[in-house]
Design an enzyme around this catalytic site. Structure first.
Site, PDB file in Angstrom:
ATOM      1  N   HIS A 161       0.408   2.459   2.343  1.00  0.00           N
ATOM      2  CA  HIS A 161      -0.467   1.504   0.961  1.00  0.00           C
ATOM      3  C   HIS A 161      -1.533   0.509   2.413  1.00  0.00           C
ATOM      4  CE1 HIS A 161      -1.961  -1.004  -1.751  1.00  0.00           C
ATOM      5  NE2 HIS A 161      -1.546  -1.839  -1.890  1.00  0.00           N
TER       6      HIS A 161
ATOM      7  N   HIS B 167      -7.648  -2.932  -5.606  1.00  0.00           N
ATOM      8  CA  HIS B 167      -6.680  -3.239  -4.873  1.00  0.00           C
ATOM      9  C   HIS B 167      -6.846  -2.821  -3.868  1.00  0.00           C
ATOM     10  CE1 HIS B 167      -2.141  -3.771  -4.717  1.00  0.00           C
ATOM     11  NE2 HIS B 167      -2.673  -3.620  -3.616  1.00  0.00           N
TER      12      HIS B 167
ATOM     13  N   TYR C 225     -12.903  17.295   6.003  1.00  0.00           N
ATOM     14  CA  TYR C 225     -11.420  16.580   6.218  1.00  0.00           C
ATOM     15  C   TYR C 225     -10.946  15.940   5.292  1.00  0.00           C
ATOM     16  CZ  TYR C 225      -9.522  18.692  10.500  1.00  0.00           C
ATOM     17  OH  TYR C 225      -9.524  19.278  11.802  1.00  0.00           O
TER      18      TYR C 225
ATOM     19  N   GLU D 279       6.132  -3.375  -3.487  1.00  0.00           N
ATOM     20  CA  GLU D 279       5.568  -1.989  -4.362  1.00  0.00           C
ATOM     21  C   GLU D 279       6.464  -1.395  -4.057  1.00  0.00           C
ATOM     22  OE1 GLU D 279       3.290  -2.803  -5.753  1.00  0.00           O
ATOM     23  OE2 GLU D 279       1.074  -4.125  -4.503  1.00  0.00           O
TER      24      GLU D 279
ATOM     25  N   HIS E 164      -4.704  -2.453   2.352  1.00  0.00           N
ATOM     26  CA  HIS E 164      -6.078  -2.520   2.280  1.00  0.00           C
ATOM     27  C   HIS E 164      -7.438  -2.327   2.475  1.00  0.00           C
ATOM     28  CE1 HIS E 164      -3.280  -6.204  -0.708  1.00  0.00           C
ATOM     29  NE2 HIS E 164      -2.673  -4.584  -0.752  1.00  0.00           N
TER      30      HIS E 164
HETATM   31  P1  13P Z   1       3.850  -6.980   0.505  1.00  0.00           P
HETATM   32  O1  13P Z   1       4.184  -7.810   1.919  1.00  0.00           O
HETATM   33  O2  13P Z   1       5.445  -7.000  -0.741  1.00  0.00           O
HETATM   34  O3  13P Z   1       4.008  -5.367   1.033  1.00  0.00           O
HETATM   35  O4  13P Z   1       2.812  -6.195  -0.162  1.00  0.00           O
HETATM   36  C1  13P Z   1       1.864  -6.875   0.403  1.00  0.00           C
HETATM   37  C2  13P Z   1       0.575  -5.634  -0.388  1.00  0.00           C
HETATM   38  O5  13P Z   1      -0.017  -4.300  -0.053  1.00  0.00           O
HETATM   39  C3  13P Z   1       0.524  -5.964  -1.948  1.00  0.00           C
HETATM   40  O6  13P Z   1      -0.212  -4.716  -2.741  1.00  0.00           O
END
Ligand code: 13P
Length: 213
Positions: free
Chosen positions: A94, A161, A121, A75, A96
């Site tokens: 980033h 995502h 906040y 990414e 998940h």
């Molecule tokens: P990477 O392991 O390449 O960082 O990817 C993990 C991820 O969160 C993809 O969105």
């Protein structure tokens, strides 16, 4: 190695471990970067954020060339697009994380403003959040979509995502990612209920007191 890079590597390993240990990242999900004066430090691809070796964190130079450490996250385009469009951004996170990812999957949220002003906040730390359309992980079009926002959003949701949050420092980007996650949990908990939002005047008061993200 320069002192600023040494400190940045150690801080990245420390804060990534903290995110992992508290369940904000599981498996090898998520990636984190820090801007240096002449490039970026980026978490390597396919690593657990809880197990980072500071010396193996990837370093990308100002031209985007991988110059040190393990192979960088897929990414990297996404992170670079935040740095190129938000001069004030010093770090990008980033994740998940469960609730923000749940929000990113809802069909009926407003993609231009997917996090309503429920609490002070989230206004102060996260600001207005845009959802960008789904593309597969690592697709360079993700970077193009972020560039198209022209730096207007510190935080976005990648559809189906997860969240991406930038901040002036890694500490502030991590804190904002945590705030976004907890707010997403509130949004889902309150779905179908008649919740009170902060009024435009209350949001304006926060902007005037604490500044805009
Ligand atoms: P990477 O392991 O390449 O960082 O990817 C993990 C991820 O969160 C993809 O969105």
């Amino acid at each position: 190695m320069r002192e600023d890079e040494r400190k940045a590597r150690d801080e990245m390993a420390h804060l990534c471990r903290s995110l992992f240990e508290r369940g904000f990242s599981v498996g090898t999900a998520g990636n984190v970067s820090i801007r240096l004066t002449d490039g970026i430090l980026m978490t390597p691809t396919n690593v657990r954020l809880g197990d980072l070796d500071p010396d193996r964190i990837s370093r990308i130079d100002a031209d985007g060339t991988h110059v040190a450490g393990d192979r960088p996250s897929k990414e990297v385009f996404l992170h670079q697009a935040f740095y190129d469009t938000r001069p004030e951004a010093g770090a990008v996170v980033h994740l998940h994380s469960t609730w923000a990812t749940a929000l990113s999957c809802l069909a009926d949220i407003d993609p231009d403003n997917c996090v309503p002003p429920l609490t002070p906040y989230v206004v102060m730390r996260v600001g207005k959040v845009k959802r960008v359309p789904y593309v597969k992980p690592g697709d360079p079009r993700m970077g193009e979509m972020i560039r198209d926002l022209q730096g207007r959003h510190a935080a976005v949701l990648l559809a189906n995502h997860g969240p991406v949050v930038s901040g002036k420092t890694l500490f502030s980007a991590v804190a904002a990612a945590e705030e976004l996650e907890e707010t997403a949990r509130l949004i889902v908990a309150l779905r179908g209920m008649n919740s009170r939002l902060l009024t435009p005047e209350e949001v304006a008061e926060l902007d005037a007191t604490f500044g805009r993200i």
